[in-house]
Design a protein around this motif. Structure first.
Motif, mmCIF file in Angstrom:
data_model
loop_
_atom_site.group_PDB
_atom_site.id
_atom_site.type_symbol
_atom_site.label_atom_id
_atom_site.label_comp_id
_atom_site.label_asym_id
_atom_site.label_seq_id
_atom_site.Cartn_x
_atom_site.Cartn_y
_atom_site.Cartn_z
ATOM 1 N N LEU A 165 0.819 -1.170 0.094
ATOM 2 C CA LEU A 165 -0.132 -0.095 0.097
ATOM 3 C C LEU A 165 0.952 1.134 -0.167
ATOM 4 O O LEU A 165 1.931 1.274 0.697
ATOM 5 N N PRO A 166 0.523 2.309 -0.711
ATOM 6 C CA PRO A 166 1.166 3.351 -0.596
ATOM 7 C C PRO A 166 1.030 4.103 0.706
ATOM 8 O O PRO A 166 0.025 4.144 1.520
ATOM 9 N N GLY A 167 1.691 5.123 0.910
ATOM 10 C CA GLY A 167 1.681 6.004 2.032
ATOM 11 C C GLY A 167 3.165 6.653 2.443
ATOM 12 O O GLY A 167 4.008 6.035 2.457
ATOM 13 N N HIS A 168 2.917 7.846 3.014
ATOM 14 C CA HIS A 168 4.120 8.668 3.269
ATOM 15 C C HIS A 168 4.336 8.672 4.996
ATOM 16 O O HIS A 168 3.579 8.977 5.539
ATOM 17 N N ILE A 169 5.460 8.043 5.319
ATOM 18 C CA ILE A 169 5.549 7.871 6.881
ATOM 19 C C ILE A 169 6.629 8.657 7.103
ATOM 20 O O ILE A 169 7.898 8.724 6.835
ATOM 21 N N ILE A 170 6.190 9.545 8.360
ATOM 22 C CA ILE A 170 7.258 10.153 8.993
ATOM 23 C C ILE A 170 7.615 9.774 10.338
ATOM 24 O O ILE A 170 6.284 9.622 11.078
ATOM 25 N N PHE A 171 8.503 9.259 10.867
ATOM 26 C CA PHE A 171 8.685 8.588 12.246
ATOM 27 C C PHE A 171 9.509 9.381 13.061
ATOM 28 O O PHE A 171 10.884 9.527 12.556
ATOM 29 N N GLY A 172 9.369 9.563 14.430
ATOM 30 C CA GLY A 172 10.500 10.429 15.228
ATOM 31 C C GLY A 172 9.950 11.336 16.219
ATOM 32 O O GLY A 172 8.968 11.974 16.149
ATOM 33 N N GLY A 173 10.515 11.376 17.406
ATOM 34 C CA GLY A 173 10.281 12.196 18.463
ATOM 35 C C GLY A 173 10.566 13.691 17.836
ATOM 36 O O GLY A 173 11.230 14.098 17.181
ATOM 37 N N GLY A 174 9.306 14.400 18.140
ATOM 38 C CA GLY A 174 9.128 15.996 17.735
ATOM 39 C C GLY A 174 8.839 15.943 16.374
ATOM 40 O O GLY A 174 8.621 17.135 15.763
ATOM 41 N N LYS A 175 8.622 15.034 15.628
ATOM 42 C CA LYS A 175 8.246 14.975 14.284
ATOM 43 C C LYS A 175 6.880 15.717 13.945
ATOM 44 O O LYS A 175 6.612 15.834 12.886
ATOM 45 N N LEU A 176 5.856 15.875 15.085
ATOM 46 C CA LEU A 176 4.767 16.584 14.884
ATOM 47 C C LEU A 176 5.172 17.935 14.215
ATOM 48 O O LEU A 176 4.296 18.571 13.577
ATOM 49 N N GLN A 177 6.314 18.359 14.473
ATOM 50 C CA GLN A 177 6.934 19.824 13.805
ATOM 51 C C GLN A 177 6.679 19.861 12.206
ATOM 52 O O GLN A 177 6.605 20.940 11.855
ATOM 53 N N SER A 178 6.700 18.384 11.666
ATOM 54 C CA SER A 178 6.889 18.755 10.353
ATOM 55 C C SER A 178 5.296 18.780 9.631
ATOM 56 O O SER A 178 5.339 18.631 8.312
ATOM 57 N N LEU A 179 4.449 18.985 10.471
ATOM 58 C CA LEU A 179 3.007 18.681 9.962
ATOM 59 C C LEU A 179 2.709 19.781 8.956
ATOM 60 O O LEU A 179 2.055 19.654 7.732
ATOM 61 N N ALA A 180 2.914 21.225 9.264
ATOM 62 C CA ALA A 180 2.829 22.104 8.208
ATOM 63 C C ALA A 180 3.429 21.924 6.758
ATOM 64 O O ALA A 180 2.814 21.992 5.686
ATOM 65 N N GLU A 181 4.751 21.338 6.944
ATOM 66 C CA GLU A 181 5.411 21.128 5.674
ATOM 67 C C GLU A 181 4.501 20.133 4.808
ATOM 68 O O GLU A 181 4.690 19.954 3.826
ATOM 69 N N GLU A 182 4.294 18.866 5.646
ATOM 70 C CA GLU A 182 3.695 17.650 4.985
ATOM 71 C C GLU A 182 2.369 18.219 4.356
ATOM 72 O O GLU A 182 2.095 18.028 3.398
ATOM 73 N N ILE A 183 1.691 19.271 5.069
ATOM 74 C CA ILE A 183 0.259 19.639 4.393
ATOM 75 C C ILE A 183 0.544 20.511 3.119
ATOM 76 O O ILE A 183 -0.112 20.325 1.996
ATOM 77 N N ASP A 184 1.614 21.207 3.164
ATOM 78 C CA ASP A 184 2.004 21.949 2.017
ATOM 79 C C ASP A 184 2.490 21.140 0.748
ATOM 80 O O ASP A 184 2.148 21.243 -0.023
ATOM 81 N N ARG A 185 3.247 20.088 1.373
ATOM 82 C CA ARG A 185 3.636 19.182 0.108
ATOM 83 C C ARG A 185 2.542 18.342 -0.330
ATOM 84 O O ARG A 185 2.422 18.321 -1.671
ATOM 85 N N LEU A 186 1.459 18.284 0.306
ATOM 86 C CA LEU A 186 0.099 17.647 -0.404
ATOM 87 C C LEU A 186 -0.528 18.709 -1.140
ATOM 88 O O LEU A 186 -1.609 18.355 -1.928
ATOM 89 N N GLY A 187 0.071 19.838 -1.146
ATOM 90 C CA GLY A 187 -1.026 21.010 -1.757
ATOM 91 C C GLY A 187 -2.240 21.580 -1.086
ATOM 92 O O GLY A 187 -3.203 22.011 -1.913
ATOM 93 N N CYS A 188 -2.346 21.043 0.050
ATOM 94 C CA CYS A 188 -3.692 21.604 0.722
ATOM 95 C C CYS A 188 -3.510 22.828 1.454
ATOM 96 O O CYS A 188 -2.423 23.162 2.044
ATOM 97 N N THR A 189 -4.636 23.457 1.619
ATOM 98 C CA THR A 189 -4.563 24.768 2.237
ATOM 99 C C THR A 189 -5.735 24.864 3.479
ATOM 100 O O THR A 189 -5.707 25.890 4.063
#
Ligand code: NAD
Length: 351
Positions: free
Chosen positions: A9-33
């Motif tokens: 199955l497809p899926g982009h997995i981000i794993f690690g302590g403090g990685k919640l900080q990458s959420l905004a970047e992930e939303i931008d990567r998906l082109g969502c606003t």
């Protein structure tokens, strides 16, 4: 080597302590606003944290996610989504919150970014569940598979020990049944064995020391693997029994999984020797069912169905429901066999 067909199955997995900080970047990567943030009432604080991190990308929040995804709650969340013209759903929480996001994606095709904070594994699967008039329906649909998953073990620090332990054993159950599934293949079995190892070697640590970062990370890694295994192959007797006990007798999901697992494993022991060998190797034990039973004792789990509000006179009814429709299981499923299994699980005797 056995031939196999495997739909990865497809899926982009981000794993690690403090990685919640990458959420905004992930939303931008998906082109969502225009993001909707989902939580349970108890995790509104996590929702506020997410809102703070993504700023004006968040156009709505909904904090009424509920166990087993009642359709009324989905309708409510949907009206919020439509009013705010949302283009992405962020779910932060356990299987209940991610389940609500999935039910919405089923109707709308909206992408989901899942941030799991328990070990249930729903974030890795295309499986949805919905409860209408007290009856839970489940199904598989690629539209509900989260597009991105952020595993941040720091968010699991607040998961109380009495939820952490059973939630982790629930994940082990996905791995155990993946090992003897008719669809099992070398990749899913490797994933499942590693999942059992990661979880069984970390659960006692996190129950006794909830702030142990290494233990939390290992358990969440195990949960990721368990969700991956659950997504790829069909489940058998153990999940069927838990679905019956949870759905028809209203017993708590993760506690039921925890109590039943050693007995379902023993039921299948003779018919699934390779799976038993892998479980033993992953846990460093000589008997898979007993190893799982001992793990439950080490995390202070409830020992029998008698301890979670199940009545002994309902054993036969539960066995009837669980044997109504045929399904794949290594050992043939018989009503008498299930009655014996449930009787032992009721009393919590060592398998
Ligand atoms: P849950 O989502 O109901 O969470 C239990 C409670 O713990 C909730 O009150 C939640 O807000 C709270 N909580 C969660 N994380 C927390 C944290 N880090 N700190 C503090 N509190 C926290 O429980 P669950 O076991 O994760 O999910 C169970 C549901 O998920 C069931 O309905 C089950 O059927 C479903 N499920 C679905 C799949 C699938 O593939 N579709 C897989 C596994 C489970």
């Amino acid at each position: 080597m056995k031939e196999f067909t495997y739909r990865a199955l497809p899926g982009h997995i981000i794993f690690g302590g403090g990685k919640l900080q990458s959420l905004a970047e992930e939303i931008d990567r998906l082109g969502c606003t225009r993001v909707l943030v989902l939580t349970t009432p108890e995790q509104s604080g996590h929702g506020e944290m997410v809102k703070g991190l993504i700023g004006d990308r968040c156009v709505a929040t909904f904090n009424q996610a509920t166990m087993h995804v009642p359709t009324g709650i989905v309708d409510e969340a949907f009206s919020v989504t439509e009013a705010a013209n949302v283009d992405c759903i962020v779910c932060i929480g356990g299987g209940s919150t991610i389940g609500l996001g999935k039910a919405m994606a089923l109707r709308s095709d909206l992408p989901i970014v899942a941030i799991p904070t328990t070990y249930a594994g729903s974030e890795m699967t295309p499986i949805w569940g919905l409860t209408e008039n007290g009856i839970k329906k489940t199904g598989r649909d690629q539209r509900v598979l989260p597009t991105s998953v952020i595993y941040d073990p720091d968010l699991t620090m607040s998961l109380p020990p009495f939820i952490s332990g059973p939630s982790g054993v629930n994940a082990i159950a996905h791995c155990v049944e993946a090992l003897y599934s008719p669809d099992a293949n070398p990749i899913t079995s490797m994933v499942a064995e590693e999942g059992i190892h990661a979880l069984s070697s970390s659960l006692a640590t996190i129950v006794n020391e909830p702030d142990n970062k290494e233990g939390r990370a290992k358990a969440l890694y195990g949960a990721y693997l368990a969700g991956t295994a659950l997504a790829a192959v069909g489940m058998s007797l153990h999940h069927k029994l838990c679905h019956t006990l949870g759905g028809s007798f209203n017993l708590p999901h993760a506690d039921v999984h925890t109590i039943i697992l050693p007995y379902a494993t023993r039921y299948n022991a003779n018919a699934a020797p390779e799976a038993m060998q892998r479980i033993c190797r992953a846990m460093g034990t000589e008997n898979a069912a007993q190893g799982l039973y001992d793990l439950n004792r080490s995390i202070g789990a409830k020992s029998g169905l008698k301890d979670i509000g199940f009545a002994e006179q309902d054993i036969e009814k539960a066995a009837d429901i669980a044997t109504q429709n045929p399904y794949a299981n290594p050992e043939p499923v018989t009503k008498d066999g299930v009655i014996n299994l449930l009787t032992d699980a009721f009393h919590g005797v060592r398998p």
